[in-house]
Design a protein around this motif. Structure first.
Motif, PDB file in Angstrom:
ATOM      1  N   MET A   1       0.849  -1.188   0.000  1.00  0.00           N
ATOM      2  CA  MET A   1       0.000   0.000   0.000  1.00  0.00           C
ATOM      3  C   MET A   1       0.882   1.234   0.000  1.00  0.00           C
ATOM      4  SD  MET A   1      -2.931  -1.197   2.733  1.00  0.00           S
ATOM      5  CE  MET A   1      -1.824  -1.158   4.133  1.00  0.00           C
ATOM      6  N   ASN A   2       0.806   2.001  -1.059  1.00  0.00           N
ATOM      7  CA  ASN A   2       1.575   3.239  -1.207  1.00  0.00           C
ATOM      8  C   ASN A   2       0.637   4.439  -1.258  1.00  0.00           C
ATOM      9  OD1 ASN A   2       3.941   1.674  -1.423  1.00  0.00           O
ATOM     10  ND2 ASN A   2       3.713   1.534  -3.653  1.00  0.00           N
ATOM     11  N   SER A   3       1.198   5.606  -1.062  1.00  0.00           N
ATOM     12  CA  SER A   3       0.424   6.853  -1.103  1.00  0.00           C
ATOM     13  C   SER A   3      -0.842   6.746  -0.260  1.00  0.00           C
ATOM     14  CB  SER A   3       0.057   7.198  -2.556  1.00  0.00           C
ATOM     15  OG  SER A   3       1.225   7.324  -3.360  1.00  0.00           O
ATOM     16  N   LEU A   4      -0.676   6.273   0.946  1.00  0.00           N
ATOM     17  CA  LEU A   4      -1.827   6.037   1.812  1.00  0.00           C
ATOM     18  C   LEU A   4      -2.536   7.334   2.172  1.00  0.00           C
ATOM     19  CD1 LEU A   4      -0.283   3.239   3.975  1.00  0.00           C
ATOM     20  CD2 LEU A   4      -2.491   3.083   2.824  1.00  0.00           C
ATOM     21  N   LYS A   5      -3.848   7.219   2.294  1.00  0.00           N
ATOM     22  CA  LYS A   5      -4.705   8.357   2.614  1.00  0.00           C
ATOM     23  C   LYS A   5      -5.457   8.066   3.912  1.00  0.00           C
ATOM     24  CE  LYS A   5      -5.640   9.021  -2.332  1.00  0.00           C
ATOM     25  NZ  LYS A   5      -6.706   9.088  -3.366  1.00  0.00           N
ATOM     26  N   PRO A   6      -5.889   9.109   4.609  1.00  0.00           N
ATOM     27  CA  PRO A   6      -6.655   8.868   5.847  1.00  0.00           C
ATOM     28  C   PRO A   6      -7.886   7.987   5.608  1.00  0.00           C
ATOM     29  CG  PRO A   6      -5.951  11.150   5.771  1.00  0.00           C
ATOM     30  CD  PRO A   6      -5.570  10.536   4.438  1.00  0.00           C
ATOM     31  N   GLU A   7      -8.480   8.074   4.432  1.00  0.00           N
ATOM     32  CA  GLU A   7      -9.653   7.248   4.144  1.00  0.00           C
ATOM     33  C   GLU A   7      -9.319   5.771   3.937  1.00  0.00           C
ATOM     34  OE1 GLU A   7      -8.727  10.099   2.602  1.00  0.00           O
ATOM     35  OE2 GLU A   7      -9.218  10.015   0.437  1.00  0.00           O
ATOM     36  N   ASP A   8      -8.045   5.424   3.913  1.00  0.00           N
ATOM     37  CA  ASP A   8      -7.643   4.020   3.873  1.00  0.00           C
ATOM     38  C   ASP A   8      -7.654   3.394   5.264  1.00  0.00           C
ATOM     39  OD1 ASP A   8      -5.209   4.974   1.432  1.00  0.00           O
ATOM     40  OD2 ASP A   8      -7.103   3.933   1.058  1.00  0.00           O
ATOM     41  N   THR A   9      -7.871   4.185   6.282  1.00  0.00           N
ATOM     42  CA  THR A   9      -7.909   3.678   7.649  1.00  0.00           C
ATOM     43  C   THR A   9      -9.028   2.656   7.801  1.00  0.00           C
ATOM     44  OG1 THR A   9      -6.984   5.703   8.601  1.00  0.00           O
ATOM     45  CG2 THR A   9      -8.306   4.304  10.062  1.00  0.00           C
ATOM     46  N   ALA A  10      -8.673   1.455   8.258  1.00  0.00           N
ATOM     47  CA  ALA A  10      -9.643   0.358   8.390  1.00  0.00           C
ATOM     48  C   ALA A  10      -8.945  -0.859   8.972  1.00  0.00           C
ATOM     49  CB  ALA A  10     -10.233  -0.003   7.026  1.00  0.00           C
ATOM     50  N   ASP A  11      -9.748  -1.844   9.308  1.00  0.00           N
ATOM     51  CA  ASP A  11      -9.225  -3.180   9.591  1.00  0.00           C
ATOM     52  C   ASP A  11      -9.161  -3.927   8.254  1.00  0.00           C
ATOM     53  OD1 ASP A  11     -11.107  -3.355  12.651  1.00  0.00           O
ATOM     54  OD2 ASP A  11      -9.002  -2.860  12.372  1.00  0.00           O
ATOM     55  N   TYR A  12      -8.020  -4.517   7.983  1.00  0.00           N
ATOM     56  CA  TYR A  12      -7.800  -5.214   6.716  1.00  0.00           C
ATOM     57  C   TYR A  12      -7.822  -6.714   6.971  1.00  0.00           C
ATOM     58  CZ  TYR A  12      -6.769  -0.913   4.235  1.00  0.00           C
ATOM     59  OH  TYR A  12      -6.872   0.320   3.652  1.00  0.00           O
ATOM     60  N   TYR A  13      -8.578  -7.415   6.145  1.00  0.00           N
ATOM     61  CA  TYR A  13      -8.786  -8.855   6.315  1.00  0.00           C
ATOM     62  C   TYR A  13      -8.335  -9.619   5.071  1.00  0.00           C
ATOM     63  CZ  TYR A  13     -11.843  -7.484  10.167  1.00  0.00           C
ATOM     64  OH  TYR A  13     -12.351  -6.955  11.329  1.00  0.00           O
ATOM     65  N   CYS A  14      -7.672 -10.711   5.310  1.00  0.00           N
ATOM     66  CA  CYS A  14      -7.268 -11.631   4.255  1.00  0.00           C
ATOM     67  C   CYS A  14      -8.382 -12.651   4.045  1.00  0.00           C
ATOM     68  CB  CYS A  14      -5.979 -12.328   4.677  1.00  0.00           C
ATOM     69  SG  CYS A  14      -5.308 -13.489   3.492  1.00  0.00           S
ATOM     70  N   ASN A  15      -8.574 -13.030   2.790  1.00  0.00           N
ATOM     71  CA  ASN A  15      -9.634 -13.991   2.449  1.00  0.00           C
ATOM     72  C   ASN A  15      -9.110 -15.029   1.479  1.00  0.00           C
ATOM     73  OD1 ASN A  15     -12.016 -14.461   0.163  1.00  0.00           O
ATOM     74  ND2 ASN A  15     -12.737 -14.594   2.275  1.00  0.00           N
ATOM     75  N   ALA A  16      -9.523 -16.268   1.688  1.00  0.00           N
ATOM     76  CA  ALA A  16      -9.231 -17.369   0.760  1.00  0.00           C
ATOM     77  C   ALA A  16     -10.561 -17.933   0.298  1.00  0.00           C
ATOM     78  CB  ALA A  16      -8.404 -18.450   1.440  1.00  0.00           C
ATOM     79  N   ASP A  17     -10.799 -17.868  -0.993  1.00  0.00           N
ATOM     80  CA  ASP A  17     -12.105 -18.237  -1.533  1.00  0.00           C
ATOM     81  C   ASP A  17     -11.985 -19.348  -2.555  1.00  0.00           C
ATOM     82  OD1 ASP A  17     -14.280 -17.362  -3.975  1.00  0.00           O
ATOM     83  OD2 ASP A  17     -15.028 -17.607  -1.937  1.00  0.00           O
ATOM     84  N   ARG A  18     -12.813 -20.354  -2.349  1.00  0.00           N
ATOM     85  CA  ARG A  18     -12.954 -21.425  -3.325  1.00  0.00           C
ATOM     86  C   ARG A  18     -14.459 -21.664  -3.497  1.00  0.00           C
ATOM     87  NH1 ARG A  18     -11.161 -23.949  -7.867  1.00  0.00           N
ATOM     88  NH2 ARG A  18     -11.893 -26.091  -7.946  1.00  0.00           N
TER      89      ARG A  18
END
Length: 121
Positions: free
Chosen positions: A82-99
């Motif tokens: 994640m580059n050039s981060l903005k305040p609106e990028d503030t969040a909890d980030y979750y990884c997902n594996a989908d099949r």
């Protein structure tokens, strides 16, 4: 049992960079669509980016050109640069594996526990 373990979150100033990692176990990496999603306070969880085992990617419009998703198949790990981060990028980030699609009966959809990203202005 499947497990997705995220790391790399933290506090960063606007304009800065972070790299998130998600180490996956108990899934078949080569047939999964791996993704990053995020959820800000008071908002619904939203797609950030996904990637297939052959490297096909998809990004939310809000992060295109700033974020890059990538895979290390040897390590069963997916990254989000994640580059050039903005305040609106503030969040909890979750990884997902989908099949949820593809040939054969095997179906799953797993989530990690999340990692917090805070971007200060």
């Amino acid at each position: 049992q499947a497990q997705l373990v995220e790391s790399g979150g933290g506090l960063v100033q606007a304009g800065g960079s972070l790299r998130l990692s998600c180490a996956a176990s108990g899934i078949i990496f080569s047939i999964s669509v791996m993704g990053w999603y995020r959820q800000a306070p008071g908002k619904q969880r939203e797609l950030v980016a996904t990637i297939t085992s052959v490297g096909s990617t998809n990004y939310a419009d809000s992060v295109k050109g700033r974020f890059t998703i990538s895979l290390d198949n040897a390590k069963n790990t997916v990254y989000l640069q994640m580059n050039s981060l903005k305040p609106e990028d503030t969040a909890d980030y979750y990884c997902n594996a989908d099949r949820s699609k593809g040939p054969g009966p095997l179906r799953y959809n797993y989530w990690g526990q999340g990692t917090q990203v805070t971007v200060s202005s």
